[in-house]
Design a protein around this motif. Structure first.
Motif, PDB file in Angstrom:
ATOM      1  N   UNK A   1     -13.180   7.397  10.627  1.00 14.62           N
ATOM      2  CA  UNK A   1     -12.751   5.997  10.771  1.00 14.62           C
ATOM      3  C   UNK A   1     -13.600   5.068   9.920  1.00 14.62           C
ATOM      4  N   UNK A   2     -14.905   5.262  10.014  1.00  6.64           N
ATOM      5  CA  UNK A   2     -15.764   4.280   9.340  1.00  6.64           C
ATOM      6  C   UNK A   2     -15.761   4.477   7.822  1.00  6.64           C
ATOM      7  N   UNK A   3     -15.613   5.727   7.365  1.00  2.00           N
ATOM      8  CA  UNK A   3     -15.506   5.951   5.911  1.00  2.00           C
ATOM      9  C   UNK A   3     -14.186   5.365   5.402  1.00  2.00           C
ATOM     10  N   UNK A   4     -13.106   5.607   6.162  1.00  5.05           N
ATOM     11  CA  UNK A   4     -11.795   5.060   5.774  1.00  5.05           C
ATOM     12  C   UNK A   4     -11.855   3.532   5.711  1.00  5.05           C
ATOM     13  N   UNK A   5     -12.613   2.968   6.640  1.00  2.00           N
ATOM     14  CA  UNK A   5     -12.752   1.503   6.661  1.00  2.00           C
ATOM     15  C   UNK A   5     -13.418   1.018   5.365  1.00  2.00           C
ATOM     16  N   UNK A   6     -14.406   1.760   4.850  1.00  2.00           N
ATOM     17  CA  UNK A   6     -15.060   1.354   3.590  1.00  2.00           C
ATOM     18  C   UNK A   6     -14.050   1.391   2.436  1.00  2.00           C
ATOM     19  N   UNK A   7     -13.164   2.402   2.464  1.00  2.00           N
ATOM     20  CA  UNK A   7     -12.138   2.486   1.413  1.00  2.00           C
ATOM     21  C   UNK A   7     -11.210   1.270   1.502  1.00  2.00           C
ATOM     22  N   UNK A   8     -10.907   0.870   2.726  1.00  2.00           N
ATOM     23  CA  UNK A   8     -10.016  -0.291   2.903  1.00  2.00           C
ATOM     24  C   UNK A   8     -10.707  -1.587   2.474  1.00  2.00           C
TER      25      UNK A   8
ATOM     26  N   UNK B   1      -0.289  11.214  -4.861  1.00  2.00           N
ATOM     27  CA  UNK B   1      -0.598  11.664  -3.502  1.00  2.00           C
ATOM     28  C   UNK B   1       0.550  11.291  -2.582  1.00  2.00           C
ATOM     29  N   UNK B   2       1.134  12.288  -1.923  1.00  2.00           N
ATOM     30  CA  UNK B   2       2.236  11.984  -1.013  1.00  2.00           C
ATOM     31  C   UNK B   2       1.739  11.863   0.424  1.00  2.00           C
TER      32      UNK B   2
ATOM     33  N   UNK C   1     -25.122  24.056  11.821  1.00  2.00           N
ATOM     34  CA  UNK C   1     -25.547  23.198  12.924  1.00  2.00           C
ATOM     35  C   UNK C   1     -25.078  21.771  12.660  1.00  2.00           C
ATOM     36  N   UNK C   2     -24.895  21.463  11.369  1.00  2.00           N
ATOM     37  CA  UNK C   2     -24.520  20.103  11.004  1.00  2.00           C
ATOM     38  C   UNK C   2     -23.158  20.126  10.320  1.00  2.00           C
ATOM     39  N   UNK C   3     -22.254  19.247  10.748  1.00  2.00           N
ATOM     40  CA  UNK C   3     -20.930  19.206  10.123  1.00  2.00           C
ATOM     41  C   UNK C   3     -21.000  18.598   8.725  1.00  2.00           C
ATOM     42  N   UNK C   4     -20.111  19.048   7.849  1.00  2.00           N
ATOM     43  CA  UNK C   4     -20.020  18.471   6.508  1.00  2.00           C
ATOM     44  C   UNK C   4     -18.631  17.886   6.362  1.00  2.00           C
ATOM     45  N   UNK C   5     -18.571  16.577   6.191  1.00  2.00           N
ATOM     46  CA  UNK C   5     -17.292  15.890   6.045  1.00  2.00           C
ATOM     47  C   UNK C   5     -17.159  15.439   4.594  1.00  2.00           C
ATOM     48  N   UNK C   6     -16.182  16.002   3.894  1.00  2.00           N
ATOM     49  CA  UNK C   6     -15.950  15.651   2.491  1.00  2.00           C
ATOM     50  C   UNK C   6     -14.539  15.129   2.317  1.00  2.00           C
ATOM     51  N   UNK C   7     -14.381  14.182   1.415  1.00  2.00           N
ATOM     52  CA  UNK C   7     -13.044  13.645   1.148  1.00  2.00           C
ATOM     53  C   UNK C   7     -12.798  13.634  -0.348  1.00  2.00           C
ATOM     54  N   UNK C   8     -11.554  13.897  -0.718  1.00  2.00           N
ATOM     55  CA  UNK C   8     -11.188  13.860  -2.131  1.00  2.00           C
ATOM     56  C   UNK C   8     -10.170  12.761  -2.364  1.00  2.00           C
ATOM     57  N   UNK C   9     -10.388  11.969  -3.413  1.00  2.00           N
ATOM     58  CA  UNK C   9      -9.465  10.894  -3.770  1.00  2.00           C
ATOM     59  C   UNK C   9      -8.980  11.121  -5.191  1.00  2.00           C
ATOM     60  N   UNK C  10      -7.797  10.616  -5.471  1.00  2.00           N
ATOM     61  CA  UNK C  10      -7.286  10.716  -6.839  1.00  2.00           C
ATOM     62  C   UNK C  10      -7.063   9.321  -7.404  1.00  2.00           C
ATOM     63  N   UNK C  11      -7.346   9.191  -8.699  1.00  2.00           N
ATOM     64  CA  UNK C  11      -7.098   7.920  -9.374  1.00  2.00           C
ATOM     65  C   UNK C  11      -6.422   8.191 -10.713  1.00  2.00           C
ATOM     66  N   UNK C  12      -5.706   7.173 -11.199  1.00  2.00           N
ATOM     67  CA  UNK C  12      -5.067   7.315 -12.516  1.00  2.00           C
ATOM     68  C   UNK C  12      -6.025   6.912 -13.632  1.00  2.00           C
ATOM     69  N   UNK C  13      -7.211   6.385 -13.267  1.00  2.00           N
ATOM     70  CA  UNK C  13      -8.162   5.922 -14.303  1.00  2.00           C
ATOM     71  C   UNK C  13      -9.057   7.074 -14.753  1.00  2.00           C
ATOM     72  N   UNK C  14      -9.066   7.330 -16.044  1.00  2.00           N
ATOM     73  CA  UNK C  14      -9.975   8.359 -16.569  1.00  2.00           C
ATOM     74  C   UNK C  14     -10.845   7.770 -17.684  1.00  2.00           C
TER      75      UNK C  14
ATOM     76  N   UNK D   1      -7.244   4.322  -6.392  1.00  2.00           N
ATOM     77  CA  UNK D   1      -7.859   5.459  -5.704  1.00  2.00           C
ATOM     78  C   UNK D   1      -7.114   5.739  -4.398  1.00  2.00           C
ATOM     79  N   UNK D   2      -6.542   6.953  -4.288  1.00  2.00           N
ATOM     80  CA  UNK D   2      -5.782   7.315  -3.085  1.00  2.00           C
ATOM     81  C   UNK D   2      -6.437   8.512  -2.403  1.00  2.00           C
ATOM     82  N   UNK D   3      -6.648   8.399  -1.106  1.00  2.00           N
ATOM     83  CA  UNK D   3      -7.198   9.521  -0.348  1.00  2.00           C
ATOM     84  C   UNK D   3      -6.192  10.661  -0.356  1.00  2.00           C
ATOM     85  N   UNK D   4      -6.653  11.860  -0.718  1.00  2.00           N
ATOM     86  CA  UNK D   4      -5.778  13.012  -0.874  1.00  2.00           C
ATOM     87  C   UNK D   4      -6.098  14.088   0.160  1.00  2.00           C
ATOM     88  N   UNK D   5      -7.389  14.413   0.309  1.00  2.00           N
ATOM     89  CA  UNK D   5      -7.787  15.537   1.161  1.00  2.00           C
ATOM     90  C   UNK D   5      -9.013  15.184   1.993  1.00  2.00           C
ATOM     91  N   UNK D   6      -8.955  15.552   3.279  1.00  2.00           N
ATOM     92  CA  UNK D   6     -10.144  15.461   4.131  1.00  2.00           C
ATOM     93  C   UNK D   6     -10.534  16.893   4.470  1.00  2.00           C
TER      94      UNK D   6
END
Length: 426
Positions: free
Chosen positions: A334-341, A243-244, A256-269, A412-417
């Protein structure tokens, strides 16, 4: 023989996996046919099993097909189409009562194989190609299934996030294909696609029940009539994507309701020794009701209607799904990113560790109660080339500490919001 009890062999160009056991009153039969996900073939491959379930050479009418299952003491028959990593998998399932429980003249296992072999290799034809009425009806079935995803905004947002994140990879494709490609699939074209799919697919046949590998291999040779002995294998081509930068994609629809999805990538499979730590990472982050996302985003801040995470161990991707009020977008990110941190910093409580282990332990121990779950666990091994029993995985999960989860979090790296928002300007 592997330590999950399955015995492995080959026959008629298929890999055969048999678990001889008297634990179940039925035979569970599962046939997996896997091909690489590809834009040119994804839709035709998805449509094929829908047409195959309509009739065979001996039971060309759908009513005859269903009556035949009834004659087999109400045998169950079904199929699924899904993706595992960059492969599209069609799975056929049969569930047949064990002969010793009924007064049957013929071997029900043999009859089930005859039926399944015919479904796969001798479909109902007219003029040497698929029946046009079956193709027309089943095209509509698949079209409706694809349309229902667009109407279900939670599923739609999850799919769109993956599409954006993996836009240059086969994984972006939905396993049921693309609506735009359906109309071009005439009976003739689909029949050609079916033949090349059958020739090219990696075939794994599973049986759990009171039988032996020798008996199953005989039945396969007799009823699948494939004159090939060459068996194919899943070659794992996993290469982690670096992820760059984090991409943000916003899409407006009438929601009526927003949908916030995030994609992360990891090297672990799945095939990595540290797979258990990635399972624990996902469990603590958002896999269960006690997870960080659920507690912090949903309960403490009341920011989300739902908030959870998933991990695809065949692809090395983690996803976060949440439903929020459109105006809370910035706060929620912000708060989701905080959980990742928090995960990366290793701020993980003993309670989070023990609750997550208990959840995973329950899931793994339930596998033993279901023949099809045991099959699906072993099939992960075929896909990944990694031999790991449920007990080994359980021991690895039990032995995972906060430091191990922190190490997994570092991969785990955040790739897409991706944000699906309403069209109306507030």
């Amino acid at each position: 023989m592997n330590n999950n009890g399955f015995q492995h062999g080959n026959a008629a160009g298929m890999r055969i996996h048999v678990l001889p056991t008297k634990a179940f009153k039925t035979f569970a039969i599962s046939l997996y046919a896997g091909v690489p996900l590809a834009e040119e073939t994804v839709t035709s491959t998805a449509l094929v099993p829908f047409v195959l379930r309509r009739g065979t050479a001996s039971y060309p009418e759908t009513t005859q097909f269903r009556e035949r299952l009834e004659e087999l003491y109400g045998a169950g028959f079904g199929f699924d189409v899904y993706k595992r990593g960059d492969h599209q998998i069609v799975q056929f399932r049969m569930d047949t009562i064990n002969d010793s429980f009924v007064q049957s003249k013929e071997s029900l296992l043999g009859e089930s194989f005859a039926f399944l072999g015919e479904v796969l290799t001798r479909p109902a034809l007219e003029n040497g190609i698929f029946r046009s009425s079956y193709v027309a009806t089943e095209r509509e079935t698949v079209r409706k299934k694809l349309e229902s995803i667009v109407n279900d905004k939670i599923r739609y947002a999850a799919e769109r996030c993956i599409e954006e994140m993996c836009k240059n990879e086969p994984y972006r494709l939905h396993p049921l294909g693309q609506r735009a490609d359906l109309d071009a699939l005439t009976p003739e074209k689909l029949y050609q696609s079916y033949n090349s799919w059958l020739d090219g697919a990696i075939l794994d046949l599973y049986v759990v029940g009171d039988t032996t590998p020798e008996e199953v291999e005989k039945l396969v040779k007799r009823h699948f009539g494939r004159n090939t002995s060459e068996t194919k294998d899943y070659t794992s081509r996993f290469s982690p994507v670096t992820v760059t930068e984090v991409r943000t994609v916003e899409e407006k629809l009438d929601v009526s309701q927003g949908k916030l999805n995030m994609g992360l990538r990891t090297s672990i499979t799945y095939k990595d020794d540290s797979y258990a730590t990635a399972l624990m990472y996902n469990g603590i982050l958002g896999g269960y009701p006690h997870s960080k996302l659920f507690v912090n985003v949903r309960e403490k801040e009341s920011l989300a209607y739902y908030a959870s995470s998933r991990y695809d161990g065949h692809k090395g991707i983690g996803t976060i799904q949440s439903g929020i009020e459109v105006q809370n977008y910035g706060k929620a990110v912000d708060i989701i990113t905080k959980q990742l941190e928090e995960m990366k910093a290793g701020r993980i409580s003993d309670l989070e560790l023990s609750q997550t282990k208990a959840m995973i332990r329950n899931l793994l121990s339930e596998i033993q109660d279901s023949a099809f779950e045991m099959i699906s666990f072993d099939f992960n091994r075929q896909l990944s080339g990694k031999d790991r029993s449920t007990q080994e995985l359980m021991d690895q999960v039990e032995g995972t500490g906060a430091e191990d989860v922190k190490a997994a979090a570092d991969t785990f790296r955040l790739d897409t919001i991706y944000f699906l928002t309403g069209q109306k300007e507030e």
